[in-house]
Design a protein around this motif. Structure first.
Motif, mmCIF file in Angstrom:
data_model
loop_
_atom_site.group_PDB
_atom_site.id
_atom_site.type_symbol
_atom_site.label_atom_id
_atom_site.label_comp_id
_atom_site.label_asym_id
_atom_site.label_seq_id
_atom_site.Cartn_x
_atom_site.Cartn_y
_atom_site.Cartn_z
ATOM 1 N N LEU A 27 0.763 -1.255 0.091
ATOM 2 C CA LEU A 27 -0.108 -0.100 0.116
ATOM 3 C C LEU A 27 0.983 1.304 0.064
ATOM 4 O O LEU A 27 0.246 2.381 -0.170
ATOM 5 C CB LEU A 27 -0.976 0.009 1.215
ATOM 6 N N LEU A 28 2.071 1.203 0.303
ATOM 7 C CA LEU A 28 3.043 2.504 0.400
ATOM 8 C C LEU A 28 2.716 3.203 -0.832
ATOM 9 O O LEU A 28 2.743 4.498 -0.688
ATOM 10 C CB LEU A 28 4.512 2.136 0.525
ATOM 11 N N PRO A 29 2.983 2.766 -2.166
ATOM 12 C CA PRO A 29 2.660 3.739 -3.211
ATOM 13 C C PRO A 29 1.201 4.452 -3.160
ATOM 14 O O PRO A 29 1.196 5.679 -3.753
ATOM 15 C CB PRO A 29 2.942 3.089 -4.563
ATOM 16 N N TYR A 30 0.494 3.986 -2.817
ATOM 17 C CA TYR A 30 -1.009 4.457 -2.908
ATOM 18 C C TYR A 30 -1.361 5.442 -1.853
ATOM 19 O O TYR A 30 -2.321 5.965 -1.658
ATOM 20 C CB TYR A 30 -1.871 3.406 -2.794
ATOM 21 N N ALA A 31 -0.379 5.540 -0.691
ATOM 22 C CA ALA A 31 -0.582 6.495 0.400
ATOM 23 C C ALA A 31 0.106 7.679 0.357
ATOM 24 O O ALA A 31 0.397 8.462 1.210
ATOM 25 C CB ALA A 31 -0.197 5.553 1.661
ATOM 26 N N TYR A 32 0.887 7.811 -0.852
ATOM 27 C CA TYR A 32 1.627 8.977 -1.178
ATOM 28 C C TYR A 32 0.546 10.096 -1.609
ATOM 29 O O TYR A 32 0.182 10.021 -2.892
ATOM 30 C CB TYR A 32 2.755 8.705 -2.055
ATOM 31 N N ARG A 33 0.598 11.190 -1.056
ATOM 32 C CA ARG A 33 -0.459 12.256 -1.491
ATOM 33 C C ARG A 33 -0.152 12.519 -2.946
ATOM 34 O O ARG A 33 -0.976 12.846 -3.530
ATOM 35 C CB ARG A 33 -0.242 13.449 -0.453
ATOM 36 N N PRO A 34 1.008 13.171 -3.470
ATOM 37 C CA PRO A 34 1.270 13.308 -4.587
ATOM 38 C C PRO A 34 0.880 12.751 -5.627
ATOM 39 O O PRO A 34 0.229 12.870 -6.691
ATOM 40 C CB PRO A 34 2.787 13.835 -4.621
ATOM 41 N N ALA A 35 1.061 11.295 -5.314
ATOM 42 C CA ALA A 35 0.390 10.341 -6.274
ATOM 43 C C ALA A 35 -1.057 10.244 -6.420
ATOM 44 O O ALA A 35 -1.742 10.133 -7.491
ATOM 45 C CB ALA A 35 0.931 8.922 -6.159
ATOM 46 N N SER A 57 3.757 23.419 -15.835
ATOM 47 C CA SER A 57 4.608 24.645 -15.882
ATOM 48 C C SER A 57 5.612 24.486 -14.693
ATOM 49 O O SER A 57 5.299 23.654 -13.618
ATOM 50 C CB SER A 57 4.024 25.960 -15.770
ATOM 51 N N SER A 58 6.818 24.989 -14.642
ATOM 52 C CA SER A 58 7.683 25.146 -13.140
ATOM 53 C C SER A 58 7.015 25.551 -12.117
ATOM 54 O O SER A 58 7.436 25.292 -10.914
ATOM 55 C CB SER A 58 8.946 25.944 -13.852
ATOM 56 N N ARG A 59 5.840 26.381 -12.267
ATOM 57 C CA ARG A 59 5.396 27.151 -11.249
ATOM 58 C C ARG A 59 3.999 26.165 -10.632
ATOM 59 O O ARG A 59 3.543 26.567 -9.623
ATOM 60 C CB ARG A 59 4.620 28.455 -11.358
ATOM 61 N N ALA A 60 3.588 25.044 -11.353
ATOM 62 C CA ALA A 60 2.489 24.202 -10.819
ATOM 63 C C ALA A 60 2.958 23.590 -9.545
ATOM 64 O O ALA A 60 4.064 23.020 -9.258
ATOM 65 C CB ALA A 60 2.278 23.348 -12.111
ATOM 66 N N GLU A 61 1.802 23.556 -8.645
ATOM 67 C CA GLU A 61 2.210 22.988 -7.510
ATOM 68 C C GLU A 61 1.324 21.549 -7.499
ATOM 69 O O GLU A 61 1.887 20.753 -6.698
ATOM 70 C CB GLU A 61 1.517 23.830 -6.387
ATOM 71 N N HIS A 62 0.266 21.251 -8.258
ATOM 72 C CA HIS A 62 -0.237 20.089 -8.010
ATOM 73 C C HIS A 62 -0.522 19.535 -9.427
ATOM 74 O O HIS A 62 -1.556 18.938 -9.683
ATOM 75 C CB HIS A 62 -1.725 20.103 -7.434
ATOM 76 N N PHE A 63 0.525 19.437 -10.270
ATOM 77 C CA PHE A 63 0.408 18.643 -11.771
ATOM 78 C C PHE A 63 -0.393 19.428 -12.654
ATOM 79 O O PHE A 63 -0.883 18.815 -13.466
ATOM 80 C CB PHE A 63 0.179 17.322 -11.373
ATOM 81 N N GLU A 64 -0.883 20.578 -12.478
ATOM 82 C CA GLU A 64 -1.755 21.407 -13.269
ATOM 83 C C GLU A 64 -1.162 21.354 -14.666
ATOM 84 O O GLU A 64 -0.119 21.944 -14.812
ATOM 85 C CB GLU A 64 -1.896 22.704 -12.687
ATOM 86 N N PRO A 313 8.571 12.424 -15.638
ATOM 87 C CA PRO A 313 8.023 11.246 -15.071
ATOM 88 C C PRO A 313 8.996 10.386 -14.130
ATOM 89 O O PRO A 313 8.456 9.672 -13.317
ATOM 90 C CB PRO A 313 7.526 10.161 -16.330
ATOM 91 N N LEU A 314 10.431 10.472 -14.409
ATOM 92 C CA LEU A 314 11.324 9.720 -13.762
ATOM 93 C C LEU A 314 11.657 10.491 -12.122
ATOM 94 O O LEU A 314 12.211 9.786 -11.392
ATOM 95 C CB LEU A 314 12.349 9.335 -14.544
ATOM 96 N N PHE A 315 11.872 11.589 -12.317
ATOM 97 C CA PHE A 315 12.444 12.564 -11.374
ATOM 98 C C PHE A 315 12.087 13.976 -11.185
ATOM 99 O O PHE A 315 11.782 14.577 -12.231
ATOM 100 C CB PHE A 315 14.119 12.423 -11.805
ATOM 101 N N PRO A 316 11.824 14.050 -10.116
ATOM 102 C CA PRO A 316 12.057 13.476 -8.885
ATOM 103 C C PRO A 316 10.615 12.860 -8.212
ATOM 104 O O PRO A 316 9.646 13.558 -8.629
ATOM 105 C CB PRO A 316 12.501 14.703 -7.675
ATOM 106 N N LEU A 317 10.858 11.704 -7.600
ATOM 107 C CA LEU A 317 9.556 11.148 -7.231
ATOM 108 C C LEU A 317 9.465 11.679 -5.614
ATOM 109 O O LEU A 317 8.626 11.595 -5.034
ATOM 110 C CB LEU A 317 9.978 9.736 -7.259
ATOM 111 N N GLU A 318 10.555 12.109 -5.259
ATOM 112 C CA GLU A 318 10.709 12.644 -3.964
ATOM 113 C C GLU A 318 10.159 14.133 -4.071
ATOM 114 O O GLU A 318 10.607 14.732 -4.712
ATOM 115 C CB GLU A 318 11.955 12.738 -3.251
ATOM 116 N N VAL A 319 9.295 14.757 -3.157
ATOM 117 C CA VAL A 319 9.017 15.960 -2.932
ATOM 118 C C VAL A 319 10.286 16.886 -2.437
ATOM 119 O O VAL A 319 10.909 16.522 -1.683
ATOM 120 C CB VAL A 319 7.777 16.440 -2.008
ATOM 121 N N PRO A 320 10.486 17.695 -3.182
ATOM 122 C CA PRO A 320 11.856 18.510 -2.970
ATOM 123 C C PRO A 320 11.779 18.986 -1.243
ATOM 124 O O PRO A 320 10.881 19.529 -0.797
ATOM 125 C CB PRO A 320 11.847 19.735 -3.801
#
Length: 348
Positions: A27-35, A57-64, A313-320
């Motif tokens: 369940l780890l991947p499905y509990a990640y808020r950005p995903a 865009s570089s300013r998008a916060e939630h994948f807009e 799509p590959l990078f970063p998977l971590e929130v900065p």
């Protein structure tokens, strides 16, 4: 310190520990808020923002503004299963893109706005979307699907025909005062390479073509800009691969995520350990890992970034962040490349 998706993929893809018996790990991947935020932005047909290749865009916060193909690939990179609901819906649209047709609706955001458009332009855009969709589906593990195998076969035959032709050696023509790619030159796209890289059984069935491709990718990258004559127009072709994208250390320092993406691609193609320069570049990454196995940059303390659309799509998977989690993405990729290239992996 890593985010849940990197923890999951490090356990599953690098350490190769069995996660099927552990519901908490699964369940780890499905509990990640950005995903989750990314997944819920798809419409009922599995399409993100009515587009296929657009990036936020570089300013998008939630994948807009994200398009379907990078969103699909990103969720797979997060560790989501191809049978997760948003990916199942998107799969239908992606398989539809594989068809060899001229339906204008299948161009999405690349659909021309002008009344008169040259046929060569439309065909080129459609081919790009076809290969990008195939790359996403191959990542999901649909290698055995006859529709995807059909695309892969047509793609490898097209690449092989180009690599055997005189245009592979001299693809440039002069138009005005510029050197541009010949309209009949068909170098492999980054998505064509990605498609083939994620189909290991298919690679073994096309040994001769793979040898030609290895020799081509080992060539020095030409200095000319990636512009091609398409019909009567001169158009940029940023996805075309014209040679070695990682020829020296400066290329790594200029864009660390892009360098890792290239090394991962070469490892999946079975080429990494056959090329001395790429091997040295990868070993440099390993040398930058401390006793705890964690990578740290030579200079600065900022998390590496890339503006390359293929890498998104590959990078970063971590929130900065500013803590040790900054190094999790690169550390994970180093381990993944080791596993893909057949190197021994020592668990710490």
């Amino acid at each position: 310190h890593a985010s849940p998706p990197i923890q999951y993929r490090a356990i599953n893809d690098v350490a190769k520990l069995d996660v099927k018996e552990s519901p908490d790990l699964n369940l780890l991947p499905y509990a990640y808020r950005p995903a989750v935020q990314l997944a819920v932005q798809a419409d009922v047909n599995g399409i993100w923002n009515g587009s296929m290749l657009t990036l936020p865009s570089s300013r998008a916060e939630h994948f807009e503004g994200i398009g379907t193909i990078p969103a699909y690939r990103r969720l797979l990179e997060y560790g989501w299963d191809k049978d997760a609901a948003p990916l199942v819906h998107a799969k239908r649209a992606l398989f539809r893109l594989l068809a060899e047709d001229d339906d204008p609706t299948q161009l999405y955001e690349l659909r021309p706005t002008k009344a008169k458009v040259e046929e060569e332009f439309v065909l080129g855009q459609r081919q790009l979307l076809r290969e990008a969709a195939g790359a996403a589906l191959a990542t999901a593990g649909f290698e055995g699907d006859p529709r995807l195998r059909g695309l892969a076969r047509r793609t490898i035959e097209r690449i092989q025909e180009f690599l055997r032709s005189p245009l592979a050696e001299k693809p440039w023509i002069r138009v005005g005062n510029r050197q541009v790619l010949h309209p009949d030159a068909f170098p492999p796209s980054i998505y064509a390479l990605h498609l083939i890289a994620h189909m290991p059984l298919f690679q073994s069935e096309h040994h001769e073509a793979m040898e030609l491709l290895f020799a081509y990718l080992s060539r020095p990258l030409p200095r000319q800009e990636s512009v091609q004559q398409v019909g009567t127009q001169l158009l940029p072709v940023p996805y075309a691969i014209l040679g070695d994208h990682l020829p020296h250390r400066n290329a790594v320092e200029d864009d660390v995520p892009k360098a890792l993406a290239w090394l991962e691609l070469m490892a999946r193609l079975g080429f990494l350990r056959r090329n001395e320069t790429w091997t040295k570049m990868y070993e440099r990454f390993m040398d930058d890992c401390g006793r705890d196995g964690v990578w740290h940059p030579h200079k600065g303390l900022a998390m590496p970034k890339s503006s390359d659309p293929y890498v998104w799509p590959l990078f970063p998977l971590e929130v900065p962040h500013t803590g040790e989690e900054r190094w999790a993405d690169v550390t994970f990729r180093i381990g993944l490349i080791a596993r893909l290239s057949g190197r021994p992996v020592t668990l710490i």
